[in-house]
Write a protein that holds these residues in place. Structure first.
Motif, PDB file in Angstrom:
ATOM      1  N   ALA A  66       0.810  -1.221   0.000  1.00  0.00           N
ATOM      2  CA  ALA A  66       0.000   0.000   0.000  1.00  0.00           C
ATOM      3  C   ALA A  66       0.846   1.275   0.000  1.00  0.00           C
ATOM      4  O   ALA A  66       0.325   2.359  -0.206  1.00  0.00           O
ATOM      5  N   GLY A  67       2.147   1.165   0.211  1.00  0.00           N
ATOM      6  CA  GLY A  67       2.980   2.361   0.327  1.00  0.00           C
ATOM      7  C   GLY A  67       3.234   2.664   1.787  1.00  0.00           C
ATOM      8  O   GLY A  67       4.357   2.755   2.233  1.00  0.00           O
ATOM      9  N   ASN A  68       2.160   2.813   2.539  1.00  0.00           N
ATOM     10  CA  ASN A  68       2.315   2.889   3.995  1.00  0.00           C
ATOM     11  C   ASN A  68       1.103   2.260   4.664  1.00  0.00           C
ATOM     12  O   ASN A  68       0.078   2.002   4.035  1.00  0.00           O
ATOM     13  N   GLU A  69       1.261   2.022   5.960  1.00  0.00           N
ATOM     14  CA  GLU A  69       0.246   1.230   6.670  1.00  0.00           C
ATOM     15  C   GLU A  69      -1.107   1.926   6.744  1.00  0.00           C
ATOM     16  O   GLU A  69      -2.148   1.286   6.624  1.00  0.00           O
ATOM     17  N   GLU A  70      -1.070   3.269   6.928  1.00  0.00           N
ATOM     18  CA  GLU A  70      -2.360   3.976   7.026  1.00  0.00           C
ATOM     19  C   GLU A  70      -3.154   3.882   5.727  1.00  0.00           C
ATOM     20  O   GLU A  70      -4.355   3.640   5.749  1.00  0.00           O
ATOM     21  N   LYS A  71      -2.441   4.102   4.622  1.00  0.00           N
ATOM     22  CA  LYS A  71      -3.102   4.012   3.313  1.00  0.00           C
ATOM     23  C   LYS A  71      -3.708   2.618   3.130  1.00  0.00           C
ATOM     24  O   LYS A  71      -4.824   2.471   2.645  1.00  0.00           O
ATOM     25  N   GLY A  72      -2.950   1.614   3.522  1.00  0.00           N
ATOM     26  CA  GLY A  72      -3.395   0.236   3.376  1.00  0.00           C
ATOM     27  C   GLY A  72      -4.640  -0.034   4.194  1.00  0.00           C
ATOM     28  O   GLY A  72      -5.603  -0.640   3.714  1.00  0.00           O
ATOM     29  N   LEU A  73      -4.622   0.459   5.426  1.00  0.00           N
ATOM     30  CA  LEU A  73      -5.761   0.190   6.289  1.00  0.00           C
ATOM     31  C   LEU A  73      -7.000   0.942   5.807  1.00  0.00           C
ATOM     32  O   LEU A  73      -8.115   0.427   5.909  1.00  0.00           O
ATOM     33  N   SER A  74      -6.794   2.133   5.230  1.00  0.00           N
ATOM     34  CA  SER A  74      -7.986   2.845   4.746  1.00  0.00           C
ATOM     35  C   SER A  74      -8.513   2.180   3.476  1.00  0.00           C
ATOM     36  O   SER A  74      -9.722   2.209   3.225  1.00  0.00           O
ATOM     37  N   ALA A  75      -7.625   1.550   2.690  1.00  0.00           N
ATOM     38  CA  ALA A  75      -8.104   0.782   1.526  1.00  0.00           C
ATOM     39  C   ALA A  75      -8.981  -0.388   1.997  1.00  0.00           C
ATOM     40  O   ALA A  75     -10.043  -0.640   1.422  1.00  0.00           O
ATOM     41  N   VAL A  76      -8.534  -1.059   3.047  1.00  0.00           N
ATOM     42  CA  VAL A  76      -9.315  -2.177   3.583  1.00  0.00           C
ATOM     43  C   VAL A  76     -10.652  -1.672   4.114  1.00  0.00           C
ATOM     44  O   VAL A  76     -11.714  -2.259   3.852  1.00  0.00           O
ATOM     45  N   THR A  77     -10.614  -0.542   4.849  1.00  0.00           N
ATOM     46  CA  THR A  77     -11.845   0.014   5.407  1.00  0.00           C
ATOM     47  C   THR A  77     -12.838   0.360   4.299  1.00  0.00           C
ATOM     48  O   THR A  77     -14.020   0.002   4.387  1.00  0.00           O
ATOM     49  N   SER A  78     -12.359   1.035   3.233  1.00  0.00           N
ATOM     50  CA  SER A  78     -13.328   1.398   2.193  1.00  0.00           C
ATOM     51  C   SER A  78     -13.841   0.170   1.461  1.00  0.00           C
ATOM     52  O   SER A  78     -14.996   0.156   1.031  1.00  0.00           O
ATOM     53  N   TRP A  79     -13.000  -0.849   1.345  1.00  0.00           N
ATOM     54  CA  TRP A  79     -13.511  -2.081   0.729  1.00  0.00           C
ATOM     55  C   TRP A  79     -14.624  -2.679   1.587  1.00  0.00           C
ATOM     56  O   TRP A  79     -15.693  -3.040   1.089  1.00  0.00           O
ATOM     57  N   LEU A  80     -14.384  -2.753   2.883  1.00  0.00           N
ATOM     58  CA  LEU A  80     -15.378  -3.375   3.771  1.00  0.00           C
ATOM     59  C   LEU A  80     -16.678  -2.571   3.817  1.00  0.00           C
ATOM     60  O   LEU A  80     -17.761  -3.133   3.984  1.00  0.00           O
ATOM     61  N   GLU A  81     -16.570  -1.242   3.624  1.00  0.00           N
ATOM     62  CA  GLU A  81     -17.761  -0.389   3.595  1.00  0.00           C
ATOM     63  C   GLU A  81     -18.735  -0.830   2.503  1.00  0.00           C
ATOM     64  O   GLU A  81     -19.944  -0.688   2.639  1.00  0.00           O
ATOM     65  N   GLN A  82     -18.155  -1.331   1.391  1.00  0.00           N
ATOM     66  CA  GLN A  82     -19.009  -1.732   0.262  1.00  0.00           C
ATOM     67  C   GLN A  82     -19.628  -3.110   0.453  1.00  0.00           C
ATOM     68  O   GLN A  82     -20.413  -3.557  -0.372  1.00  0.00           O
ATOM     69  N   MET A  83     -19.193  -3.803   1.464  1.00  0.00           N
ATOM     70  CA  MET A  83     -19.674  -5.166   1.675  1.00  0.00           C
ATOM     71  C   MET A  83     -20.819  -5.178   2.687  1.00  0.00           C
ATOM     72  O   MET A  83     -20.855  -4.339   3.586  1.00  0.00           O
ATOM     73  N   PRO A  84     -21.745  -6.110   2.533  1.00  0.00           N
ATOM     74  CA  PRO A  84     -22.897  -6.136   3.432  1.00  0.00           C
ATOM     75  C   PRO A  84     -22.539  -6.786   4.777  1.00  0.00           C
ATOM     76  O   PRO A  84     -22.940  -7.901   5.063  1.00  0.00           O
ATOM     77  N   LEU A  85     -21.775  -6.046   5.575  1.00  0.00           N
ATOM     78  CA  LEU A  85     -21.343  -6.590   6.869  1.00  0.00           C
ATOM     79  C   LEU A  85     -21.878  -5.721   7.997  1.00  0.00           C
ATOM     80  O   LEU A  85     -22.069  -4.519   7.826  1.00  0.00           O
ATOM     81  N   SER A  86     -22.066  -6.341   9.156  1.00  0.00           N
ATOM     82  CA  SER A  86     -22.459  -5.542  10.316  1.00  0.00           C
ATOM     83  C   SER A  86     -21.254  -4.718  10.765  1.00  0.00           C
ATOM     84  O   SER A  86     -20.109  -5.050  10.445  1.00  0.00           O
ATOM     85  N   ASN A  87     -21.521  -3.620  11.492  1.00  0.00           N
ATOM     86  CA  ASN A  87     -20.414  -2.799  11.987  1.00  0.00           C
ATOM     87  C   ASN A  87     -19.469  -3.599  12.857  1.00  0.00           C
ATOM     88  O   ASN A  87     -18.256  -3.415  12.801  1.00  0.00           O
ATOM     89  N   ASP A  88     -20.037  -4.492  13.660  1.00  0.00           N
ATOM     90  CA  ASP A  88     -19.206  -5.321  14.531  1.00  0.00           C
ATOM     91  C   ASP A  88     -18.236  -6.177  13.714  1.00  0.00           C
ATOM     92  O   ASP A  88     -17.056  -6.284  14.047  1.00  0.00           O
TER      93      ASP A  88
END
Ligand code: ADP
Ligand code: NI
Length: 219
Positions: A66-88
């Motif tokens: 990802a280049g750096n860890e923060e960028k990577g984690l925000s990529a994961v977060t935005s991916w999960l936002e698009q998925m039908p998952l509970s917040n938990d």
């Protein structure tokens, strides 16, 4: 979208991200960690869906990708936002990834059994025959030597030393690989780790034997 589809979509996303990766995080590493994760989840009674999702995404947040860890984690977060998952579930997956994949998090014990299983699966892929192969691939990609008999073994290598090629593939065994069996969280992983550990010891034994033979023949 059901759970099966969520996994399939996530798999496609990760595959496309890692297609051109040469830093030791190729798709097959992810696939092995996912499969080992599911095996361990069954034995340990962990939630298989959470384990599979976290295993698929565990290296997306790695700074090498990802280049750096923060960028990577925000990529994961935005991916999960698009998925039908509970917040938990989303928070749980993010929490696992931040303890498993971050450099600073490598020694951190995950908070849940699902996290422990994913961390164990990732660590199991670093030992045994496959772990040995990955180590030499990695060392080659960094321009490190396979072995230097004049370099004393060190358990800690500084960034400076890495940069000047003062590390070898063989040294990585002492730095990390031979310690991993003690670091497993779950009993199921400890059993697998023991066999893989013993194979690494046999490998090292034979490696040194062959190395030394060359010198005995000459003299
Ligand atoms: P992962 O979290 O997927 O294990 P790492 O980036 O820690 O990823 O390592 C990728 C692979 O490269 C692993 O098999 C690891 O043992 C190996 N590796 C990491 N650092 C070194 C090194 N300095 N020398 C040789 N191999 C290494
Ligand atoms: Ni990994």
């Amino acid at each position: 979208m059901d759970k099966r589809e969520t996994i399939q979509k996530t798999e496609q996303y990760v595959r496309s991200l890692l297609e051109n990766d040469a830093s030791g995080h190729d798709w097959w590493h992810i696939d092995r960690v996912r499969r080992m994760g599911i095996t361990l989840a069954k034995k340990e009674g962990a939630d298989e869906f959470i384990v599979e999702m976290a295993a698929l995404l565990h290296d997306v947040a790695d700074e090498k990708i990802a280049g750096n860890e923060e960028k990577g984690l925000s990529a994961v977060t935005s991916w999960l936002e698009q998925m039908p998952l509970s917040n938990d579930d989303k928070e749980h997956i993010i929490d696992i990834i931040s303890s498993v994949s971050f450099k600073g998090g490598h020694g951190k014990k995950p908070h849940t059994i699902e996290g422990m299983v994913v961390q164990d699966a990732d660590r199991l892929d670093a030992i045994g025959a496959i772990g040995i192969a990955r180590t030499f691939m990695y060392a080659g990609s960094r321009g490190h030597l396979m072995h230097d008999p004049f370099l004393p073994y060190r358990e800690k290598i500084t960034k400076e030393e890495y940069r000047h090629g003062r590390s070898t593939a063989i040294n990585h065994f002492y730095e990390k690989l031979l310690k991993l069996k003690e670091w497993m969280n779950t009993e199921s992983a400890k059993q697998i780790a023991l066999k893989r550990h013993q194979f690494m010891e046999r490998f090292l034994h034979q490696f040194y034997q062959e190395w030394d033979e060359q010198y005995e023949n000459v003299n």
